[in-house]
Design a protein around this motif. Structure first.
Motif, PDB file in Angstrom:
ATOM      1  N   LYS A 266      75.669  70.835  51.827  1.00 53.55           N
ATOM      2  CA  LYS A 266      74.767  69.682  51.840  1.00 53.55           C
ATOM      3  C   LYS A 266      75.512  68.401  51.527  1.00 53.55           C
ATOM      4  O   LYS A 266      75.281  67.345  52.149  1.00 53.55           O
ATOM      5  N   SER A 267      76.441  68.472  50.578  1.00 51.90           N
ATOM      6  CA  SER A 267      77.231  67.281  50.221  1.00 51.90           C
ATOM      7  C   SER A 267      78.082  66.811  51.393  1.00 51.90           C
ATOM      8  O   SER A 267      78.191  65.610  51.679  1.00 51.90           O
ATOM      9  N   ARG A 268      78.678  67.783  52.093  1.00 58.06           N
ATOM     10  CA  ARG A 268      79.512  67.421  53.246  1.00 58.06           C
ATOM     11  C   ARG A 268      78.676  66.780  54.363  1.00 58.06           C
ATOM     12  O   ARG A 268      79.079  65.813  54.984  1.00 58.06           O
ATOM     13  N   ILE A 269      77.491  67.336  54.557  1.00 59.98           N
ATOM     14  CA  ILE A 269      76.611  66.793  55.610  1.00 59.98           C
ATOM     15  C   ILE A 269      76.176  65.380  55.263  1.00 59.98           C
ATOM     16  O   ILE A 269      76.201  64.474  56.108  1.00 59.98           O
ATOM     17  N   LEU A 270      75.799  65.178  53.980  1.00 59.58           N
ATOM     18  CA  LEU A 270      75.371  63.834  53.557  1.00 59.58           C
ATOM     19  C   LEU A 270      76.523  62.839  53.666  1.00 59.58           C
ATOM     20  O   LEU A 270      76.323  61.665  54.028  1.00 59.58           O
ATOM     21  N   PHE A 271      77.717  63.314  53.375  1.00 65.03           N
ATOM     22  CA  PHE A 271      78.894  62.429  53.484  1.00 65.03           C
ATOM     23  C   PHE A 271      79.116  61.995  54.945  1.00 65.03           C
ATOM     24  O   PHE A 271      79.394  60.830  55.235  1.00 65.03           O
ATOM     25  N   ARG A 272      78.947  62.965  55.832  1.00 67.55           N
ATOM     26  CA  ARG A 272      79.129  62.638  57.257  1.00 67.55           C
ATOM     27  C   ARG A 272      78.059  61.669  57.746  1.00 67.55           C
ATOM     28  O   ARG A 272      78.334  60.728  58.487  1.00 67.55           O
ATOM     29  N   TYR A 273      76.825  61.921  57.304  1.00 66.59           N
ATOM     30  CA  TYR A 273      75.747  61.000  57.671  1.00 66.59           C
ATOM     31  C   TYR A 273      76.045  59.592  57.161  1.00 66.59           C
ATOM     32  O   TYR A 273      75.780  58.589  57.835  1.00 66.59           O
ATOM     33  N   ALA A 274      76.580  59.547  55.957  1.00 66.43           N
ATOM     34  CA  ALA A 274      76.904  58.241  55.365  1.00 66.43           C
ATOM     35  C   ALA A 274      77.972  57.523  56.195  1.00 66.43           C
ATOM     36  O   ALA A 274      77.895  56.310  56.438  1.00 66.43           O
ATOM     37  N   LEU A 275      78.989  58.311  56.637  1.00 63.35           N
ATOM     38  CA  LEU A 275      80.048  57.702  57.467  1.00 63.35           C
ATOM     39  C   LEU A 275      79.486  57.183  58.796  1.00 63.35           C
ATOM     40  O   LEU A 275      79.811  56.072  59.237  1.00 63.35           O
ATOM     41  N   ILE A 276      78.640  57.998  59.406  1.00 63.97           N
ATOM     42  CA  ILE A 276      78.068  57.595  60.704  1.00 63.97           C
ATOM     43  C   ILE A 276      77.192  56.365  60.530  1.00 63.97           C
ATOM     44  O   ILE A 276      77.257  55.410  61.312  1.00 63.97           O
ATOM     45  N   THR A 277      76.378  56.392  59.453  1.00 68.04           N
ATOM     46  CA  THR A 277      75.490  55.253  59.205  1.00 68.04           C
ATOM     47  C   THR A 277      76.297  53.998  58.940  1.00 68.04           C
ATOM     48  O   THR A 277      75.983  52.906  59.447  1.00 68.04           O
ATOM     49  N   THR A 278      77.339  54.156  58.147  1.00 72.01           N
ATOM     50  CA  THR A 278      78.208  52.999  57.864  1.00 72.01           C
ATOM     51  C   THR A 278      78.834  52.460  59.139  1.00 72.01           C
ATOM     52  O   THR A 278      78.913  51.252  59.370  1.00 72.01           O
ATOM     53  N   GLY A 279      79.286  53.393  59.992  1.00 72.34           N
ATOM     54  CA  GLY A 279      79.880  52.980  61.272  1.00 72.34           C
ATOM     55  C   GLY A 279      78.903  52.188  62.132  1.00 72.34           C
ATOM     56  O   GLY A 279      79.251  51.155  62.712  1.00 72.34           O
ATOM     57  N   PHE A 280      77.655  52.714  62.204  1.00 75.06           N
ATOM     58  CA  PHE A 280      76.647  52.005  62.996  1.00 75.06           C
ATOM     59  C   PHE A 280      76.350  50.623  62.419  1.00 75.06           C
ATOM     60  O   PHE A 280      76.172  49.645  63.149  1.00 75.06           O
ATOM     61  N   LEU A 281      76.290  50.571  61.057  1.00 73.91           N
ATOM     62  CA  LEU A 281      76.019  49.283  60.405  1.00 73.91           C
ATOM     63  C   LEU A 281      77.140  48.287  60.681  1.00 73.91           C
ATOM     64  O   LEU A 281      76.897  47.105  60.968  1.00 73.91           O
ATOM     65  N   LEU A 282      78.398  48.772  60.577  1.00 72.10           N
ATOM     66  CA  LEU A 282      79.538  47.881  60.862  1.00 72.10           C
ATOM     67  C   LEU A 282      79.520  47.392  62.318  1.00 72.10           C
ATOM     68  O   LEU A 282      79.801  46.223  62.610  1.00 72.10           O
ATOM     69  N   PHE A 283      79.189  48.336  63.239  1.00 66.21           N
ATOM     70  CA  PHE A 283      79.111  47.958  64.657  1.00 66.21           C
ATOM     71  C   PHE A 283      78.010  46.925  64.891  1.00 66.21           C
ATOM     72  O   PHE A 283      78.192  45.959  65.638  1.00 66.21           O
ATOM     73  N   ALA A 284      76.875  47.139  64.185  1.00 65.82           N
ATOM     74  CA  ALA A 284      75.760  46.197  64.318  1.00 65.82           C
ATOM     75  C   ALA A 284      76.137  44.828  63.780  1.00 65.82           C
ATOM     76  O   ALA A 284      75.810  43.785  64.374  1.00 65.82           O
ATOM     77  N   VAL A 285      76.832  44.841  62.642  1.00 63.52           N
ATOM     78  CA  VAL A 285      77.271  43.563  62.064  1.00 63.52           C
ATOM     79  C   VAL A 285      78.232  42.856  63.017  1.00 63.52           C
ATOM     80  O   VAL A 285      78.125  41.650  63.263  1.00 63.52           O
ATOM     81  N   ALA A 286      79.188  43.622  63.578  1.00 63.22           N
ATOM     82  CA  ALA A 286      80.152  43.032  64.524  1.00 63.22           C
ATOM     83  C   ALA A 286      79.437  42.490  65.753  1.00 63.22           C
ATOM     84  O   ALA A 286      79.784  41.423  66.281  1.00 63.22           O
ATOM     85  N   LEU A 287      78.439  43.230  66.207  1.00 60.51           N
ATOM     86  CA  LEU A 287      77.680  42.796  67.383  1.00 60.51           C
ATOM     87  C   LEU A 287      76.941  41.499  67.099  1.00 60.51           C
ATOM     88  O   LEU A 287      76.932  40.577  67.924  1.00 60.51           O
ATOM     89  N   VAL A 288      76.327  41.430  65.890  1.00 65.33           N
ATOM     90  CA  VAL A 288      75.607  40.204  65.515  1.00 65.33           C
ATOM     91  C   VAL A 288      76.573  39.037  65.382  1.00 65.33           C
ATOM     92  O   VAL A 288      76.296  37.912  65.825  1.00 65.33           O
ATOM     93  N   VAL A 289      77.740  39.319  64.748  1.00 65.99           N
ATOM     94  CA  VAL A 289      78.748  38.263  64.595  1.00 65.99           C
ATOM     95  C   VAL A 289      79.221  37.762  65.957  1.00 65.99           C
ATOM     96  O   VAL A 289      79.332  36.556  66.199  1.00 65.99           O
ATOM     97  N   LYS A 290      79.480  38.726  66.852  1.00 72.12           N
ATOM     98  CA  LYS A 290      79.949  38.346  68.198  1.00 72.12           C
ATOM     99  C   LYS A 290      78.872  37.583  68.955  1.00 72.12           C
ATOM    100  O   LYS A 290      79.158  36.597  69.642  1.00 72.12           O
ATOM    101  N   LEU A 291      77.633  38.034  68.788  1.00 70.74           N
ATOM    102  CA  LEU A 291      76.525  37.355  69.446  1.00 70.74           C
ATOM    103  C   LEU A 291      76.382  35.936  68.925  1.00 70.74           C
ATOM    104  O   LEU A 291      76.188  34.990  69.698  1.00 70.74           O
ATOM    105  N   PHE A 292      76.527  35.798  67.616  1.00 68.47           N
ATOM    106  CA  PHE A 292      76.428  34.468  67.009  1.00 68.47           C
ATOM    107  C   PHE A 292      77.575  33.584  67.490  1.00 68.47           C
ATOM    108  O   PHE A 292      77.378  32.406  67.824  1.00 68.47           O
ATOM    109  N   THR A 293      78.764  34.182  67.498  1.00 73.45           N
ATOM    110  CA  THR A 293      79.931  33.407  67.940  1.00 73.45           C
ATOM    111  C   THR A 293      79.769  32.938  69.391  1.00 73.45           C
ATOM    112  O   THR A 293      80.065  31.790  69.730  1.00 73.45           O
ATOM    113  N   THR A 294      79.287  33.852  70.237  1.00 74.84           N
ATOM    114  CA  THR A 294      79.151  33.525  71.658  1.00 74.84           C
ATOM    115  C   THR A 294      78.066  32.493  71.910  1.00 74.84           C
ATOM    116  O   THR A 294      78.253  31.545  72.672  1.00 74.84           O
TER     117      THR A 294
END
Length: 712
Positions: free
Chosen positions: A12-40
């Motif tokens: 369960k700990s390993r699964i939650l850790f993986r979910y956390a990594l994926i969620t973090t990745g999506f959040l970072l991608f979303a932030v980058a997308l918003v930043v790029k959108l704002f910049t453009t």
């Protein structure tokens, strides 16, 4: 039990850790997308807007459709034809996926291409030629290349129709490819070409076009194609980029305007006759070149114009348009000088006498030494015409040039013929260009020579225009090749008859000169007695001059001229021919025969407001119906009320891959039959087919030329 619980907690700990990594990745991608959108959209908005403006503001010209050139009866002399270059992409995945290479099918494809679309005509002429230029060699070379080095645009055929495109797609190997557009490796590229249905007929007068390699625009470079290019070309349109849901696309902002159709004065039948007669005379006299013009007297319409030249390969063909180039005219100038003399009162009557004894370094070989004005022209007396002109212009020789200028002789004709030159007659002033004095003796010598056609250069078209004015009772009509302009909506703007001068002389003067010209052909001592024919009365004046080569006269050659009109009583056509041949010929037997034969042929066809004598000469004979691809002889006989007819039937060819027998066919039927089999047809003569250059039954090589000789 405890171990199982611990293992479950670790998973369960390993699964939650993986979910956390994926969620973090999506959040970072979303932030980058918003930043790029704002910049453009905010920071770089001005730069992107400027780029979008540049893309959307791009415009591209749209070439207009070029207008057609039409004969006097509406036949097309020059038109546009949409054709296609058929190509194959050898890097296409459907081609590259075919492994191993199907050589058997490719060989079958090569056989088909060699038969219908050979890379070179007369492919079977020599084994080495076949090996080098056959499609077997070409396709083997291309398919053996690495896939990334193969051609993306191997041309299989050029300037073909949609039917040819479909045929090529059905060939072995190519018929396995399905799909349209980019999904099929076999594709076509569209382009427009300029077509001349009558081949080289009136080649220099109609002209030709070429394409500007930088702009892609097609403009005329000779003949009517060049002279009327601004009208034929039309007005370019404009396209611009627009943003659609599927992306950027071209949008027509301004539609192109099609060029005018030019309705010319050329009569195809008369043009064919003139070319045939000029060719015949050039061949018989072994001439270097010949030019001839036929013009309608009252309208100034140029009905036919031909230029024949001895080509390097030993044959004769249409070449340089010498009808508008200046040449020393010789004695055809004398009637023009006499017209001025009559109009200025230097001579009162056609029977007035003039001394023809030696004068200004020339002598008159004809007796008597005193001649009437009629005899001066009839016997072509140099001294006689010079003495008449001296009566009014010896005191001030410059006035002779000024007198020619007053009748519009040096004004541009604007005939529609490209390359048109104006006459060159030197004004005999008392000082040269360096300010040195010119003696009156020298000026008198030049004046005498100008009076009888030397020391001048006059284009045949200008000489003919004066003869035409004499036939037209003194009215100086402008020679022209254009009858009307037709816009893209079919509106016809007929151009009115124009006059260079309303009159160049009175009717009385024109009649006097006409009587003098009459004696050249019909007088006892006329220099053109061989031009006589009892069926139609042709009159005119001969002229002979030495050509200037390398700065001096070539005494072994002559330019033989004949200018005149017919019929004499009520002139309808004026005609002039000029032939350069070796010495030993005469204007009487060369250029004069061109004019005479044209008049006789036109008379025999009822073209001179007369009943055709052709049927009278064949009384009791049944009319002949030319062979045709249609079995419509019964309709023809009933429509003309003929009871007895002779039918001339041409044999049909075996199959569609051999040359058909078109003997006896009319020209349109023969052309249709031969062109359907891929042959290029050249017509010589008029009437029905009497012989063909390619024998019936021989195997057709597409694109080969076949010459049909026609006779009435």
């Amino acid at each position: 039990m405890a171990n199982a619980r611990n293992k479950k907690n670790n998973n369960k700990s390993r699964i939650l850790f993986r979910y956390a990594l994926i969620t973090t990745g999506f959040l970072l991608f979303a932030v980058a997308l918003v930043v790029k959108l704002f910049t453009t959209t905010v920071v770089e908005a001005s730069a992107w807007n400027a780029r979008a403006h540049r893309e959307l503001s791009q415009t591209k010209p749209i070439a207009p459709e070029r207008g057609n050139i039409l004969a006097s009866n509406g036949n097309i002399l020059a038109c546009n034809l949409k054709v296609y270059d058929i190509k194959i992409d050898l890097r296409h995945n459907k081609v590259c996926n075919g492994k191993p290479i199907p050589w058997e099918k490719i060989d079958m494809l090569a056989d088909s291409l060699d038969r219908y679309y050979p890379r070179r005509s007369n492919l079977n002429a020599h084994p080495d030629t076949f090996k080098k230029y056959s499609w077997h060699t070409k396709l083997k070379y291309e398919f053996e290349k690495p896939e990334n080095r193969r051609s993306r645009a191997l041309r299989l055929a050029k300037k073909q129709t949609l039917e040819d495109f479909e045929r090529i797609k059905s060939f072995p190997y190519l018929n396995e490819f399905t799909g349209k557009g980019f999904r099929n490796p076999v594709y076509k590229e569209e382009r427009n070409i300029r077509m001349y249905p009558f081949g080289r007929m009136a080649y220099r007068s109609i002209g030709r076009v070429n394409e500007n390699q930088e702009t892609g625009e097609i403009h005329g470079y000779s003949g009517l194609e060049r002279d009327l290019d601004s009208l034929l070309y039309g007005q370019p349109g404009l396209s611009k980029k627009v943003a659609l849901t599927s992306g950027l696309s071209d949008w027509v902002a301004k539609a192109p305007v099609r060029g005018y159709d030019i309705h010319t004065t050329i009569d195809v039948d008369l043009q064919d006759m003139l070319e045939e007669e000029l060719f015949k005379v050039c061949l018989e006299s072994n001439a270097e070149w010949g030019t001839a013009i036929l013009m309608e007297v009252h309208t100034g319409e140029i009905k036919a114009i031909s230029n024949i030249e001895h080509l390097p390969d030993g044959t004769y063909g249409e070449a340089l348009n010498r009808a508008v180039l200046p040449f020393e005219p010789g004695s055809v100038m004398k009637p023009i000088s006499l017209m001025i003399a009559f109009e200025d009162g230097l001579a009162k009557s056609v029977n007035e006498m003039v001394d023809c004894s030696p004068f200004q370094r020339t002598s008159d070989p004809h007796a008597p030494s005193v001649k009437s004005m009629k005899q001066v022209i009839e016997m072509s007396s140099n001294t006689g015409i010079a003495r008449v002109i001296f009566r009014g212009y010896s005191q001030d020789p410059t006035k002779f040039h000024d007198r020619l200028s007053s009748i519009g002789f040096f004004e541009p004709m604007h005939s529609g013929i490209a390359g048109e030159c104006t006459p060159r007659v030197r004004r005999l002033v008392d000082k040269d260009s360096r300010g040195n004095n010119i003696t009156m003796t020298a000026r008198h010598l030049d004046l005498a020579r100008q009076a009888y056609g030397y020391n001048t250069e006059i284009p045949p078209l200008y000489t003919l225009s004066i003869y035409n004015a004499i036939a037209n009772k003194g009215r100086y009509v402008r020679p022209h090749l254009v009858r009307a302009l037709i816009d893209e909506n079919g509106r016809d703007s007929v151009l009115p008859i124009q006059y260079i001068r309303d009159r160049i002389c009175s009717e009385e003067t024109a009649e006097k000169v006409k009587q003098c010209i009459h004696e050249v052909v019909w007088g006892e001592h006329g220099t053109a007695r061989a031009v006589r024919d009892d069926r139609v009365k042709v009159v005119g004046k001969t002229g002979t001059a030495f050509p200037v080569e390398k700065g001096s006269y070539n005494m072994s050659k002559r330019r033989y001229a004949f200018a005149g009109f017919f019929p004499y009583d009520e002139p309808q056509y004026s005609c002039m021919a000029l032939v350069l041949a070796n010495g030993g010929n005469s204007a009487n037997r060369t250029s004069g025969q061109v004019v005479k034969n044209m008049a006789v042929k036109m008379y025999s066809r009822g073209m001179l407001n007369n009943a055709s004598v052709y049927s009278d000469s064949r009384k009791g004979d049944a009319p002949v119906l030319a062979a045709s691809s249609k079995c419509n002889h019964r309709e023809l006989t009933e429509s003309i009320g003929a009871k007895n007819v002779k039918r001339v039937k041409g044999a049909t060819a075996i199959g569609t891959k051999s040359v058909p027998n078109v003997l006896g066919y009319d020209a349109p039927s023969a052309i249709k039959l031969l062109e359907e089999r891929g042959l290029n047809v050249e017509i010589r003569g008029s009437g029905r087919v009497t012989s063909q250059s390619l024998p019936a039954g021989s195997i057709i090589q597409r694109g080969s030329r076949i010459v049909l000789n026609l006779k009435v």
